[in-house]
Design a protein around this motif. Structure first.
Motif, PDB file in Angstrom:
ATOM      1  N   PRO A 144       6.271 -33.009   9.356  1.00  0.00           N
ATOM      2  CA  PRO A 144       7.362 -33.820   8.571  1.00  0.00           C
ATOM      3  C   PRO A 144       8.627 -33.291   8.110  1.00  0.00           C
ATOM      4  CG  PRO A 144       5.544 -33.591   7.018  1.00  0.00           C
ATOM      5  CD  PRO A 144       5.187 -32.615   8.090  1.00  0.00           C
ATOM      6  N   GLU A 145       8.565 -31.724   8.308  1.00  0.00           N
ATOM      7  CA  GLU A 145       9.798 -31.023   7.888  1.00  0.00           C
ATOM      8  C   GLU A 145      10.527 -30.588   9.164  1.00  0.00           C
ATOM      9  OE1 GLU A 145      10.873 -30.933   4.863  1.00  0.00           O
ATOM     10  OE2 GLU A 145       9.294 -32.377   4.220  1.00  0.00           O
ATOM     11  N   ASP A 146       9.758 -30.612  10.176  1.00  0.00           N
ATOM     12  CA  ASP A 146      10.397 -30.338  11.655  1.00  0.00           C
ATOM     13  C   ASP A 146      10.950 -31.358  12.162  1.00  0.00           C
ATOM     14  OD1 ASP A 146      11.427 -29.065  13.755  1.00  0.00           O
ATOM     15  OD2 ASP A 146       9.580 -28.010  14.306  1.00  0.00           O
ATOM     16  N   VAL A 147      12.013 -31.919  11.925  1.00  0.00           N
ATOM     17  CA  VAL A 147      12.550 -33.252  12.340  1.00  0.00           C
ATOM     18  C   VAL A 147      13.710 -33.255  13.006  1.00  0.00           C
ATOM     19  CG1 VAL A 147      12.935 -35.735  11.515  1.00  0.00           C
ATOM     20  CG2 VAL A 147      11.360 -34.457  10.453  1.00  0.00           C
ATOM     21  N   TRP A 153       9.138 -35.917  14.724  1.00  0.00           N
ATOM     22  CA  TRP A 153       8.886 -34.918  14.079  1.00  0.00           C
ATOM     23  C   TRP A 153       7.834 -33.928  15.186  1.00  0.00           C
ATOM     24  CZ3 TRP A 153       4.618 -36.858  10.010  1.00  0.00           C
ATOM     25  CH2 TRP A 153       5.516 -37.783   8.916  1.00  0.00           C
ATOM     26  N   ALA A 154       8.112 -32.587  15.023  1.00  0.00           N
ATOM     27  CA  ALA A 154       7.527 -31.706  16.219  1.00  0.00           C
ATOM     28  C   ALA A 154       5.984 -31.617  15.879  1.00  0.00           C
ATOM     29  CB  ALA A 154       7.928 -30.373  15.803  1.00  0.00           C
ATOM     30  N   VAL A 155       5.190 -31.498  16.984  1.00  0.00           N
ATOM     31  CA  VAL A 155       4.009 -31.468  16.851  1.00  0.00           C
ATOM     32  C   VAL A 155       3.317 -30.009  17.111  1.00  0.00           C
ATOM     33  CG1 VAL A 155       1.645 -32.251  17.858  1.00  0.00           C
ATOM     34  CG2 VAL A 155       3.580 -33.692  17.686  1.00  0.00           C
ATOM     35  N   TYR A 156       2.549 -29.451  16.372  1.00  0.00           N
ATOM     36  CA  TYR A 156       1.640 -28.038  16.638  1.00  0.00           C
ATOM     37  C   TYR A 156       0.259 -28.264  16.860  1.00  0.00           C
ATOM     38  CZ  TYR A 156       6.237 -26.298  14.634  1.00  0.00           C
ATOM     39  OH  TYR A 156       7.314 -25.853  14.417  1.00  0.00           O
ATOM     40  N   THR A 157       0.197 -27.508  18.004  1.00  0.00           N
ATOM     41  CA  THR A 157      -1.383 -27.358  18.124  1.00  0.00           C
ATOM     42  C   THR A 157      -1.744 -25.984  18.530  1.00  0.00           C
ATOM     43  OG1 THR A 157      -0.923 -27.093  20.704  1.00  0.00           O
ATOM     44  CG2 THR A 157      -1.421 -29.457  19.875  1.00  0.00           C
ATOM     45  N   TRP A 158      -3.164 -25.868  17.933  1.00  0.00           N
ATOM     46  CA  TRP A 158      -3.588 -24.425  17.690  1.00  0.00           C
ATOM     47  C   TRP A 158      -5.380 -24.199  18.011  1.00  0.00           C
ATOM     48  CZ3 TRP A 158      -6.918 -21.749  14.286  1.00  0.00           C
ATOM     49  CH2 TRP A 158      -6.915 -20.236  14.505  1.00  0.00           C
ATOM     50  N   ALA A 159      -5.754 -23.213  18.669  1.00  0.00           N
ATOM     51  CA  ALA A 159      -7.168 -23.158  18.871  1.00  0.00           C
ATOM     52  C   ALA A 159      -7.283 -21.542  18.350  1.00  0.00           C
ATOM     53  CB  ALA A 159      -7.636 -23.474  20.218  1.00  0.00           C
ATOM     54  N   SER A 160      -8.385 -21.436  17.938  1.00  0.00           N
ATOM     55  CA  SER A 160      -8.817 -20.046  17.536  1.00  0.00           C
ATOM     56  C   SER A 160      -9.075 -19.179  18.613  1.00  0.00           C
ATOM     57  CB  SER A 160      -9.759 -19.951  16.438  1.00  0.00           C
ATOM     58  OG  SER A 160     -10.859 -20.680  17.030  1.00  0.00           O
ATOM     59  N   TRP A 161      -9.718 -19.802  19.606  1.00  0.00           N
ATOM     60  CA  TRP A 161     -10.322 -19.101  20.874  1.00  0.00           C
ATOM     61  C   TRP A 161      -9.059 -18.864  21.821  1.00  0.00           C
ATOM     62  CZ3 TRP A 161      -8.822 -22.707  24.642  1.00  0.00           C
ATOM     63  CH2 TRP A 161      -8.835 -24.032  24.271  1.00  0.00           C
ATOM     64  N   ALA A 163      -6.182 -17.230  20.497  1.00  0.00           N
ATOM     65  CA  ALA A 163      -5.746 -16.361  20.000  1.00  0.00           C
ATOM     66  C   ALA A 163      -4.171 -16.004  20.253  1.00  0.00           C
ATOM     67  CB  ALA A 163      -6.269 -14.957  20.610  1.00  0.00           C
ATOM     68  N   GLU A 164      -3.478 -17.359  20.139  1.00  0.00           N
ATOM     69  CA  GLU A 164      -2.086 -17.169  20.267  1.00  0.00           C
ATOM     70  C   GLU A 164      -1.409 -18.216  18.761  1.00  0.00           C
ATOM     71  OE1 GLU A 164      -1.332 -19.151  23.824  1.00  0.00           O
ATOM     72  OE2 GLU A 164      -1.818 -17.536  24.992  1.00  0.00           O
ATOM     73  N   PRO A 165      -0.331 -17.849  18.735  1.00  0.00           N
ATOM     74  CA  PRO A 165       0.340 -18.567  17.534  1.00  0.00           C
ATOM     75  C   PRO A 165       0.545 -20.128  18.014  1.00  0.00           C
ATOM     76  CG  PRO A 165       1.831 -17.006  18.204  1.00  0.00           C
ATOM     77  CD  PRO A 165       0.693 -16.847  19.196  1.00  0.00           C
ATOM     78  N   PRO A 166       0.477 -20.879  16.989  1.00  0.00           N
ATOM     79  CA  PRO A 166       0.578 -22.362  17.013  1.00  0.00           C
ATOM     80  C   PRO A 166       1.703 -22.673  18.259  1.00  0.00           C
ATOM     81  CG  PRO A 166       0.512 -21.884  14.845  1.00  0.00           C
ATOM     82  CD  PRO A 166       0.738 -20.832  15.512  1.00  0.00           C
ATOM     83  N   GLU A 167       1.186 -23.645  19.016  1.00  0.00           N
ATOM     84  CA  GLU A 167       2.158 -24.027  19.936  1.00  0.00           C
ATOM     85  C   GLU A 167       3.139 -25.093  19.591  1.00  0.00           C
ATOM     86  OE1 GLU A 167       2.481 -25.547  24.900  1.00  0.00           O
ATOM     87  OE2 GLU A 167       0.586 -25.121  23.792  1.00  0.00           O
ATOM     88  N   ARG A 168       4.450 -25.201  19.912  1.00  0.00           N
ATOM     89  CA  ARG A 168       5.224 -26.429  19.371  1.00  0.00           C
ATOM     90  C   ARG A 168       5.655 -27.344  20.349  1.00  0.00           C
ATOM     91  NH1 ARG A 168      10.586 -28.012  18.939  1.00  0.00           N
ATOM     92  NH2 ARG A 168      11.075 -28.655  16.936  1.00  0.00           N
ATOM     93  N   HIS A 169       5.446 -28.492  20.355  1.00  0.00           N
ATOM     94  CA  HIS A 169       5.960 -29.553  21.089  1.00  0.00           C
ATOM     95  C   HIS A 169       7.002 -30.441  20.503  1.00  0.00           C
ATOM     96  CE1 HIS A 169       2.056 -28.933  23.165  1.00  0.00           C
ATOM     97  NE2 HIS A 169       1.413 -28.770  21.970  1.00  0.00           N
ATOM     98  N   ALA A 170       7.903 -30.778  21.060  1.00  0.00           N
ATOM     99  CA  ALA A 170       9.334 -31.280  20.349  1.00  0.00           C
ATOM    100  C   ALA A 170       9.114 -32.587  19.782  1.00  0.00           C
ATOM    101  CB  ALA A 170      10.337 -31.573  21.402  1.00  0.00           C
TER     102      ALA A 170
END
Length: 648
Positions: A144-147, A153-161, A163-170
């Motif tokens: 809600p702060e990445d507007v 709002w930007a969407v972030y996805t992340w999976a531990s397996w 081994a990368e930083p969270p991926e940003r979607h506009a």
């Protein structure tokens, strides 16, 4: 109105649902997905405005436009990509509030001077709205702060397996489009027993790939690369391999593997060498990873790959295509190996329209970038020029030529190298003698030329196995080439310290039937007293010379007025400016130049000259350093300390 508020969600989601159903084997459906398969709909009933308003009241925030429009079509979603099995609707979404503890974990690795991007990767876990309900250890959070200016709002996805930083979607719409691509990418490489994955989306993407291939051959690579990258994200066969050919010529080497093409025997002769050369540059002795990028290759191709790897490492690989283009390649190599890299590039560039692809998915000549002599010709600007040149039988507009890389003359030697590094250098210019003849003029014992190498490689090779160093001799390891009309050069970029008492100019020892010029400059060197030497000889006799050292000039013979040291020394100019003016004067007086690009970044033939110092006289001593076996030798060619006895 923006696309996120006018986007036709229902047709997009219906298409996705139908593709998902059609891609499933008969016996593959989770119990909770049976209704979705039967209805050919991965969604749920739409959310009413009242339900959306109740959600917003519960969360204390109005939802972003694209997510609101999505909810009006379906109150949640199944199988968003390959790893999120259930995406939240109005009742499933909630503030994450670092329930996973990942915010705390990420913060432990945060530097004190972390920027906004790194800070966001930590804060998203505390303030993000979590949308994943069921997943394979995959998180989906809206920030809600990445507007943006549309309230998205930007969407972030992340999976531990991963081994990368969270991926940003506009925004949420882009997130869902990316998940549709991910679904396609995973299904495109389906296994045995799965239905053939063909639908309107795959047919559309494959048609764009075919169009992009022809557009690239016609020089329109900038428009085509976007289509290829999009098709690659959908997992379309050969799209990655086509795009990688473009990326490599633009100087991009990371994650470039020519997927689906490098293992095709039709293209191996041109695509294997650049793949192997990049592996050789970054493998650090571990060659097992090369096979990883050759998955699906037969034994013959794997054998060819490792044979090419040996050639690349030994510097013996030669790019040798056939036809008229191949003839031009040979001419370009002959030009480049004597230092004229600009001329070599012009020869190669002018022949590109004659190049013939090895098959329908071959976009440009690539094997030359692995050639030790031709490879240094490539720059991103030249790569764009090649890609913009019509070829392979396609018509198009010929691009404007890129500017030459070499500035001409000699003044560039007064410029610092990378990191403001300034050092001493010396060179010999010989008139009327071919570069290949210089060892016979400047060396003892019939020394020949080494194969083309960088100056660093040549110095490393000359030191290999050497354990004794003496101050008796000052034998120079020189790179050779052409220095202008009728002139050749021998250049040493890392000479020994200048010893005015023992120095003997090589100019007078070049021999008869020629003119020779020697320059040795330490005006810009970081260490030691500044100095500059110039000597000119004809037919084996020194005609004039001067040496500036310790604040004074010593001269001999009749020095041309343009080179008179009184014109350069004794004024208020700094050493760098004096050096530049001296080099300009030498270049103008003799009509010579040295090739900056070849010397600093290319590969040239080299050999070791006879000593630039006279033997010690009576009562003069010299030092011998003997190094223990296994003692390291630094790249600059100087022995590392006095690990052995010193003899005088």
């Amino acid at each position: 109105m923006t696309e996120t508020t006018t986007f036709a969600w229902r047709p997009f989601l219906l298409t996705w649902s139908g593709e998902w159903v059609d891609s499933l084997p008969e016996d593959e459906t989770r119990d909770e997905d049976a209704s979705a398969r039967q209805a050919r709909w991965l969604g749920f009933p739409p959310a009413s405005e009242e339900r959306i308003a109740a959600m917003e009241e519960r969360l204390g925030r109005r939802m972003p436009p694209s997510y609101r429009e999505f909810l009006k079509v379906t109150d949640g979603w199944r199988h968003a990509g390959g790893f999120v099995w259930l995406l939240a609707g109005t009742r499933g979404a909630d503030w994450h509030d670092d329930a996973s503890g990942l915010g705390e974990s990420f913060e432990e690795y945060l530097d004190e001077d972390a920027g906004p991007e790194e800070r966001r990767e930590v804060d998203i876990w505390r303030r993000g709205l979590q949308l994943d309900v069921e997943s394979d250890a995959t998180y989906v959070l809206m920030d809600p702060e990445d507007v943006d200016e549309d309230g998205e709002w930007a969407v972030y996805t992340w999976a531990s397996w991963r081994a990368e930083p969270p991926e940003r979607h506009a925004n949420f719409l882009e997130f869902m489009r990316d998940m549709h691509r991910e679904f396609h990418s995973l299904r495109a490489h389906g296994g045995d027993g799965e239905p053939v994955f063909v639908n309107d989306t795959t047919r559309e993407q494959d048609a764009r790939v075919a169009e992009a291939r022809l557009e690239t051959l016609g020089g329109g690579w900038e428009r085509a690369v976007a289509a290829l990258d999009d098709a690659r994200s959908y997992g379309r066969p050969r799209a990655a391999g086509l795009g990688d050919q473009i990326r490599r010529l633009l100087g991009k080497t990371s994650m470039v593997y020519y997927e689906d093409l490098v293992t095709d025997p039709r293209y191996a002769s041109d695509l294997l060498p650049p793949l192997v050369a990049e592996h050789a540059a970054n493998s650090y002795g571990d060659d097992s990873t090369l096979k990883f990028h050759l998955r699906g290759a037969d034994d013959d191709l794997v054998t060819l790959a490792y044979a090419t790897l040996d050639q690349v490492r030994s510097g013996t690989y030669r790019y040798a295509p056939g036809g008229a283009f191949g003839e031009a390649v040979e001419r370009a190599r002959e030009t480049a190996r004597w230092g004229d890299t600009d001329g070599a590039w012009r020869t190669l560039r002018d022949a590109v329209p004659l190049w013939e692809p090895l098959g329908p998915d071959h976009l440009a000549p690539l094997g030359w970038v692995a050639d030790p002599v031709l490879g240094p010709l490539l720059t991103p600007e030249r790569g764009r020029e090649l890609l913009s040149t019509p070829r392979g039988g396609q018509a198009g507009e010929v691009p404007d030529p890129t500017p030459d890389l070499d500035p001409g003359g000699l003044a560039w030697l007064a410029e610092p190298e990378r990191g403001d590094n300034r050092r001493s250098y010396r060179f010999v210019l010989v008139e009327g003698v071919e570069p290949r003849e210089l060892p016979g003029r400047l060396a003892d014992g019939g020394s020949g030329l080494d194969e083309p190498m960088t100056l660093w490689e040549a110095r490393s090779s000359s030191l290999r196995g050497k354990r004794e160093f003496s101050s008796y001799d000052d034998e120079a390891l020189v790179a050779v080439g052409r220095a202008g009309d009728g002139w050749s050069f021998a250049y040493d970029g890392a000479p020994a310290p200048f010893n005015r008492q023992r120095f003997v100019s090589p100019a007078a020892r070049v021999g008869a039937a020629t003119r020779a010029v020697v320059v040795w400059s330490g005006l810009g060197a970081r260490h030691g007293e500044p100095f500059f030497h110039l000597s000119v000889a004809r037919d084996g006799t020194e005609r004039c010379a001067f040496t500036y050292a310790e604040g004074e000039v010593r001269r001999s013979g009749e020095i041309p007025e343009t080179l008179d040291p009184d014109r350069f020394f004794g004024g208020s100019e700094g050493d760098a400016e004096v050096e530049r003016r001296l080099l300009e004067a030498v270049a103008a007086e003799f009509g010579v130049h040295l090739p900056r690009h070849a010397i600093r970044g290319g590969r040239l033939h080299s050999f070791t000259t006879r000593s630039w110092t006279r033997p010690p006289g009576n009562g003069e001593g010299y030092m011998v350093i003997q190094m223990n076996a296994g003692a390291p030798l630094p790249a600059d060619g100087e022995p590392a300390g006095d690990d052995g006895p010193v003899t005088e």
